[in-house]
Each structure stands twice: as C-alpha cells, then as structure tokens.
Design a protein around this motif. Structure first.
Motif, PDB file in Angstrom:
ATOM      1  N   GLU A   1      17.150  49.562  64.930  1.00 59.93           N
ATOM      2  CA  GLU A   1      17.201  48.577  63.854  1.00 59.93           C
ATOM      3  C   GLU A   1      17.903  49.148  62.631  1.00 59.93           C
ATOM      4  O   GLU A   1      18.711  48.455  61.978  1.00 59.93           O
ATOM      5  N   ALA A   2      17.637  50.426  62.322  1.00 61.20           N
ATOM      6  CA  ALA A   2      18.294  51.039  61.171  1.00 61.20           C
ATOM      7  C   ALA A   2      19.800  51.168  61.398  1.00 61.20           C
ATOM      8  O   ALA A   2      20.610  50.885  60.495  1.00 61.20           O
ATOM      9  N   ALA A   3      20.204  51.564  62.637  1.00 64.19           N
ATOM     10  CA  ALA A   3      21.636  51.673  62.945  1.00 64.19           C
ATOM     11  C   ALA A   3      22.321  50.306  62.884  1.00 64.19           C
ATOM     12  O   ALA A   3      23.448  50.176  62.382  1.00 64.19           O
ATOM     13  N   LYS A   4      21.656  49.269  63.394  1.00 62.28           N
ATOM     14  CA  LYS A   4      22.211  47.923  63.363  1.00 62.28           C
ATOM     15  C   LYS A   4      22.415  47.447  61.932  1.00 62.28           C
ATOM     16  O   LYS A   4      23.465  46.862  61.588  1.00 62.28           O
ATOM     17  N   LYS A   5      21.410  47.708  61.077  1.00 63.80           N
ATOM     18  CA  LYS A   5      21.523  47.303  59.676  1.00 63.80           C
ATOM     19  C   LYS A   5      22.650  48.056  58.984  1.00 63.80           C
ATOM     20  O   LYS A   5      23.413  47.474  58.190  1.00 63.80           O
ATOM     21  N   GLU A   6      22.781  49.353  59.271  1.00 64.34           N
ATOM     22  CA  GLU A   6      23.866  50.126  58.671  1.00 64.34           C
ATOM     23  C   GLU A   6      25.237  49.608  59.129  1.00 64.34           C
ATOM     24  O   GLU A   6      26.193  49.535  58.343  1.00 64.34           O
ATOM     25  N   LYS A   7      25.353  49.244  60.424  1.00 66.64           N
ATOM     26  CA  LYS A   7      26.608  48.700  60.948  1.00 66.64           C
ATOM     27  C   LYS A   7      26.949  47.376  60.274  1.00 66.64           C
ATOM     28  O   LYS A   7      28.109  47.130  59.891  1.00 66.64           O
ATOM     29  N   GLU A   8      25.933  46.519  60.103  1.00 72.03           N
ATOM     30  CA  GLU A   8      26.169  45.242  59.437  1.00 72.03           C
ATOM     31  C   GLU A   8      26.586  45.454  57.987  1.00 72.03           C
ATOM     32  O   GLU A   8      27.491  44.757  57.482  1.00 72.03           O
ATOM     33  N   LYS A   9      25.943  46.414  57.325  1.00 70.41           N
ATOM     34  CA  LYS A   9      26.324  46.706  55.945  1.00 70.41           C
ATOM     35  C   LYS A   9      27.761  47.211  55.870  1.00 70.41           C
ATOM     36  O   LYS A   9      28.531  46.839  54.966  1.00 70.41           O
ATOM     37  N   ALA A  10      28.156  48.073  56.837  1.00 72.40           N
ATOM     38  CA  ALA A  10      29.532  48.598  56.844  1.00 72.40           C
ATOM     39  C   ALA A  10      30.535  47.484  57.086  1.00 72.40           C
ATOM     40  O   ALA A  10      31.607  47.431  56.435  1.00 72.40           O
ATOM     41  N   GLU A  11      30.253  46.551  58.014  1.00 72.42           N
ATOM     42  CA  GLU A  11      31.156  45.438  58.286  1.00 72.42           C
ATOM     43  C   GLU A  11      31.283  44.537  57.063  1.00 72.42           C
ATOM     44  O   GLU A  11      32.396  44.091  56.712  1.00 72.42           O
ATOM     45  N   GLU A  12      30.150  44.242  56.422  1.00 69.21           N
ATOM     46  CA  GLU A  12      30.200  43.410  55.220  1.00 69.21           C
ATOM     47  C   GLU A  12      31.004  44.085  54.120  1.00 69.21           C
ATOM     48  O   GLU A  12      31.781  43.442  53.407  1.00 69.21           O
ATOM     49  N   LYS A  13      30.824  45.390  54.002  1.00 69.92           N
ATOM     50  CA  LYS A  13      31.573  46.125  52.988  1.00 69.92           C
ATOM     51  C   LYS A  13      33.074  46.099  53.289  1.00 69.92           C
ATOM     52  O   LYS A  13      33.917  45.919  52.375  1.00 69.92           O
ATOM     53  N   ALA A  14      33.438  46.275  54.585  1.00 66.66           N
ATOM     54  CA  ALA A  14      34.861  46.256  54.958  1.00 66.66           C
ATOM     55  C   ALA A  14      35.463  44.869  54.701  1.00 66.66           C
ATOM     56  O   ALA A  14      36.591  44.745  54.188  1.00 66.66           O
ATOM     57  N   LYS A  15      34.741  43.797  55.046  1.00 66.21           N
ATOM     58  CA  LYS A  15      35.224  42.446  54.785  1.00 66.21           C
ATOM     59  C   LYS A  15      35.420  42.206  53.295  1.00 66.21           C
ATOM     60  O   LYS A  15      36.399  41.591  52.866  1.00 66.21           O
ATOM     61  N   LYS A  16      34.450  42.687  52.528  1.00 66.58           N
ATOM     62  CA  LYS A  16      34.531  42.491  51.083  1.00 66.58           C
ATOM     63  C   LYS A  16      35.742  43.222  50.509  1.00 66.58           C
ATOM     64  O   LYS A  16      36.475  42.692  49.659  1.00 66.58           O
ATOM     65  N   GLU A  17      35.945  44.475  50.991  1.00 65.98           N
ATOM     66  CA  GLU A  17      37.097  45.239  50.510  1.00 65.98           C
ATOM     67  C   GLU A  17      38.412  44.574  50.932  1.00 65.98           C
ATOM     68  O   GLU A  17      39.385  44.520  50.145  1.00 65.98           O
ATOM     69  N   ALA A  18      38.507  44.053  52.184  1.00 57.34           N
ATOM     70  CA  ALA A  18      39.721  43.374  52.642  1.00 57.34           C
ATOM     71  C   ALA A  18      39.999  42.122  51.823  1.00 57.34           C
ATOM     72  O   ALA A  18      41.149  41.830  51.455  1.00 57.34           O
ATOM     73  N   LYS A  19      38.932  41.362  51.515  1.00 61.10           N
ATOM     74  CA  LYS A  19      39.090  40.153  50.722  1.00 61.10           C
ATOM     75  C   LYS A  19      39.565  40.484  49.322  1.00 61.10           C
ATOM     76  O   LYS A  19      40.459  39.820  48.772  1.00 61.10           O
ATOM     77  N   GLU A  20      38.960  41.527  48.728  1.00 57.86           N
ATOM     78  CA  GLU A  20      39.381  41.930  47.387  1.00 57.86           C
ATOM     79  C   GLU A  20      40.834  42.389  47.396  1.00 57.86           C
ATOM     80  O   GLU A  20      41.628  42.093  46.469  1.00 57.86           O
ATOM     81  N   LYS A  21      41.244  43.117  48.461  1.00 54.66           N
ATOM     82  CA  LYS A  21      42.629  43.589  48.569  1.00 54.66           C
ATOM     83  C   LYS A  21      43.600  42.422  48.703  1.00 54.66           C
ATOM     84  O   LYS A  21      44.695  42.387  48.086  1.00 54.66           O
ATOM     85  N   GLU A  22      43.186  41.433  49.503  1.00 54.44           N
ATOM     86  CA  GLU A  22      44.037  40.251  49.699  1.00 54.44           C
ATOM     87  C   GLU A  22      44.206  39.485  48.396  1.00 54.44           C
ATOM     88  O   GLU A  22      45.307  39.057  48.046  1.00 54.44           O
TER      89      GLU A  22
END
Length: 330
Positions: free
Chosen positions: A288-309
């Motif tokens: 569960e902790a690994a899954k939450k960390e993965k979801e946080k990393a994906e959300e962070k990457a999406k947020k960074e891509a959106k900000e870059k765009e």
C-alpha cells in the motif's frame, strides 16, 4: 500461680495499630515502640483483640535505663474499660526486632500492677523472612537443677496465629482489595502465594536443621519437646517405597505434565499464527505504501508536464506578440 497460656491469637486490628504506632513515632530510626495488648484469656488461649500505644523511652547505651508512663497507661485503660469491659490487659507488645535485657523488667512491671500473667508479643514491622510477622513469649521461672543459681525469670516462646471476627475479615478483604495489583491475574496471585509458602517452608526446615546441628555439636541442650515435634513431622511424611503411592504420584505428575505440554503446543501455535499475521500485515502495508508513492510520483510528473506545457504556450504567445509588434513597426 496459675498455668501459663498455650496459644496467642492476634487479630488484624492489633497488627495495624502496631504498624501505625511505629510509623508515627520511630520510622526510619533504630528505636522501638511499646504498647499494651487488650483481650481475653479463655481455656489457655489468649485472644488479643485491641491495643493502645504507650509513651516509652530507653537509653541506647544502657539497657537498664528506660521510662514508661504509668499514669498514661492507667488513664487509657480506664477509658478502654468504659468502651468494652470484657477487654482486659493480657500483655504488651514491642517492635523489637528481638528480645532485650529490659523486657523482663517491663514485663514484671505489668505483672505487678495490671496483669497477673502478661505475654510479650514482638511484632516485626519490617519483616525480612516469610511467615507471621510476630512472635509471642511468656515469662517463666527457670531453676537450675544443680542448685548453683537462684530461680530467675526467662522468656519461653508460645505458638501464635492470626484470628479474626467476621467484621474484621470483611475489613481486611476490603483493605487488601484496595492495595491489590490489578494487573496480576488470579493465576499469578495463586503462584505467588505458593512461592511464598514454599519459601516459608524452606526457612522453617533450615531452622530445624540448624537447631539439630547445634544439638549434635553440643552447643545447645536437647529439648525433648522439640525432638518429639520433629519426630512427628517425619512420621507424617509419606512412605515413598510403597508401590501404589509411587504409581499414583507418577500418574498425577504425568497428567499435569501432559496438560502443560498441550498448553505449550497451543501457545506455540498461537504465537506462530500471530507471527504469520504480522508478516502478512507488514507486506500489505508495504504494498500500500509503494502504491501510494507511485501514485504520488505519477501525479507529480503530470503536474510538472502540465506546468511545462503551459509555460511553453505562454512563451510562444509572448514570442508571437513580439513578432507582430516588430512587423507593425516595419
């Protein structure tokens, strides 16, 4: 002179009063406290049901110098008689922890003025051994058989036990309930009681062995009453050479060991089951902790891509406006 008592029965109220007297007057000192015992003498048995403290002082260096307030004793006894006329002076108590040279003089003082046959009860307020925290003594005349010395008073020990009325029993149970450790189970209390009883038995057997060794070495004269009691103890021991008794004890021991063995197996199985549950729970928690960390990393990457765009769009828009401005100037 009437015969001496056969047994002394001390009630819990007396023990509590003695401890209270000691804590108020002589706590954390080497002094002792002295008081009067009240009760009844019936058919060789002394029931000590009450007591009161006495002002008492003695010289630590000279045991023959001591002071006891007679007038205080008389006044207190008169007041106690008004409350309960059946309670008479039957002796006195001391916190010892052992007999002293002045005890015979104090005992003689009570005998001459207040009680014909007083008993002395020494109470251990800080007992170091398992067993009853008090011992009783009775003064008797000792005459040398060879006639070399005059008769003199000596203290003989008396059998003692704790007795209580129904009201006292209720009060003591209520008191013990308040001081009882709530974290201990009934089984732990039973085991503790058995352990204390075995320690007390070990101490008594050690005293018997020490006494018999001193008699064999000639350091103590043999006492036939004590020897007879020791012989009765040995006579009460079971004969282990009887086959039926040995077989019965073996069967009983095997049954108890079987129960203990089964209980150990059940305990081990429960411990292993709990260990497996803990391990499984830890693995699920890690997933569960690994899954939450993965979801946080994906959300962070999406947020960074959106900000870059958005940033690239803003830069492109700014560059377009700049180009239009330059074209207008030309």
């Amino acid at each position: 002179m009437p015969a001496g008592p056969d047994k002394v029965v001390l009630h819990p109220l007396v023990l509590l009063s003695v401890v209270d007297h000691y804590n108020r007057v002589a706590k954390d000192t080497k002094k002792r406290v002295v008081g009067v015992l009240l009760g009844e003498h019936y058919k060789g048995q002394i029931d000590v049901t009450n007591s009161f403290a006495l002002p008492f002082e003695e010289d630590d260096h000279d045991p023959t110098i001591w002071f006891l307030d007679h007038s205080y004793l008389e006044q207190m006894y008169k007041m106690f008689k008004k409350v309960n006329a059946r309670e008479k002076i039957v002796g006195w108590y001391s916190t010892g922890p052992k007999l002293r040279e002045s005890d015979l003089d104090i005992n003689e003082l009570l005998r001459s003025g207040f009680c014909e046959n007083p008993v002395l009860v020494i109470c251990e307020v800080q007992p170091k051994e398992v067993g009853l925290p008090f011992t009783a003594y009775y003064a008797v005349d000792e005459v040398r058989t060879d006639g070399t010395e005059k008769a003199k008073k000596v203290f003989n020990s008396l059998p003692t036990e704790v007795g209580q009325t129904e009201a006292e029993e209720v009060g003591v149970e209520h008191l013990l309930r308040d001081v009882k450790d709530a974290t201990l189970s009934s089984l732990a209390g039973d085991v503790s009681s058995k352990l204390m009883a075995l320690k007390g038995l070990q101490g008594r057997l050690g005293e018997i062995s020490e006494y018999l060794e001193l008699v064999l070495d000639g350091k103590l004269p043999p006492n036939h009453d004590v020897i007879n009691i020791v012989q009765e103890i040995f006579n009460l021991l079971p004969n282990m050479n009887v086959e039926s008794l040995s077989k019965s004890l073996a069967v009983k021991s095997n049954d108890m060991m079987h129960v203990i063995y089964v209980a150990s197996l059940v305990r081990s199985i429960l411990a292993l089951h709990k260990l497996i549950d803990n391990k499984e729970g830890r693995l699920w928690a890690e997933k569960e902790a690994a899954k939450k960390e993965k979801e946080k990393a994906e959300e962070k990457a999406k947020k960074e891509a959106k900000e870059k765009e958005e940033k690239e769009k803003a830069e492109a828009k700014a560059n377009g406006k700049a180009e239009e401005k330059d074209a207008g100037k030309k």
